[in-house]
Enzyme design. Sequence first.
Site, short mmCIF file in Angstrom:
data_model
loop_
_atom_site.label_atom_id
_atom_site.label_comp_id
_atom_site.label_asym_id
_atom_site.label_seq_id
_atom_site.Cartn_x
_atom_site.Cartn_y
_atom_site.Cartn_z
N ASP A 69 17.58 -21.87 7.65
CA ASP A 69 16.51 -21.81 6.64
C ASP A 69 15.20 -21.47 7.34
O ASP A 69 14.97 -21.84 8.49
CB ASP A 69 16.41 -23.11 5.84
CG ASP A 69 16.61 -24.36 6.68
OD1 ASP A 69 16.63 -24.26 7.93
OD2 ASP A 69 16.75 -25.45 6.10
N GLU A 128 13.25 -25.63 0.95
CA GLU A 128 12.42 -26.74 0.48
C GLU A 128 12.13 -26.65 -1.01
O GLU A 128 11.57 -27.56 -1.59
CB GLU A 128 11.11 -26.78 1.27
CG GLU A 128 11.27 -27.01 2.77
CD GLU A 128 11.74 -28.41 3.12
OE1 GLU A 128 11.83 -29.25 2.21
OE2 GLU A 128 12.04 -28.66 4.30
#
Length: 376
Positions: A69, A128
Amino acid sequence: MVVSKFVQIRRDLHKIPEIGFKEWKTQRYILDYIGTLSNEHVEVKVWRTGVIVKVKGKNPEKVIGYRADIDGLPITEETGYEFASVHEGMMHACGHDLHTTIGLGLLTAAVTERIDDDLVFLFQPAEEGPGGALPMLESEELKEWKPNIILGLHIAPEYPVGTIATKEGLLFANTSELYVDLKGKGGHAAYPHTANDMIVAASHLVTQLQSVISRNVNPLDSAVITIGKITGGTVQNIIAEKSRLEGTIRTLSVESMSRVKSRIEGIVAGIEASFQCEAIIDYGAMYHQVYNHEALTREFMQFVSEQTDMKVITCTEAMTGEDFGYMLQEIPGFMFWLGVNSEYGLHHAKLKPDEEAIEKAIVFLDQYVKWKGTRK
């Protein structure tokens, strides 16, 4: 002091944190770096603000995937780093700069010494929020290169450098955002009987929600409802017409998530009746639990323990949320914690992972991928 190539990459990335689906500079950095690895066996696709890279194997029978990520958080950095964030109010406070760097390191090793199987690297945006794993998984760009096995890591400040921690089965919780908007009737602070005060209503709601965990969830299961933000009102002498609660729900089982949401809805309906107000519930983004494939995880832990310099710890499940869980629903694989020995934890403005963990991770993951890439 001379810093290594990959430590410098981490520092470059640390300076440019960007929130979900706005990672344009990060994407450009990744693409520019991949360009330096120019190789006839490397193919690159762009998906939104993410990057998907394929390294063609010498005699492929399967596709091994690595996911990193790439997004940051809306946190004002307090590390004191010389290479601190240059984006005001944003920070790599969850280690995604390390995740991305390790991915680029593993990619470099894969290009330098190809294995039999194909390797696919997923540099994924928006972990997120609002969530990039599921739409990337469903994208046409990835479907053509869909891995047969996938792995991912997350830094762990509480573990020392040189360790990894994971377990078979459930590793991370199911998560859901929670937003509740309340609307009543405003008025003068001196005449509360003529209004419906949404500050009072919100206060009652917060306390009542905690009873869900203590009285509606099996004590042998685990669940959390945290309200992290309340807004409402305008000035001190006006009764608030509106208020808003923002929070998160975490559960270790899908069944508990359904039960918790059902009870939240019942309690909110009670608040509507008690305070003669209107309420709207929005669950926002929801992440599926991270459930590690038992056999692959067991094999990985045994390999790392017996054939690398890393120490392996069998950990317990955590209430952390990760959209990598969606990938593990579709593709056999696993996630593990990587020890980075930081005094401050994830999502803290002073998080300072030990950079020594970067090259250790690249080395042992390269060993694992090369070993796995020779197994049928």
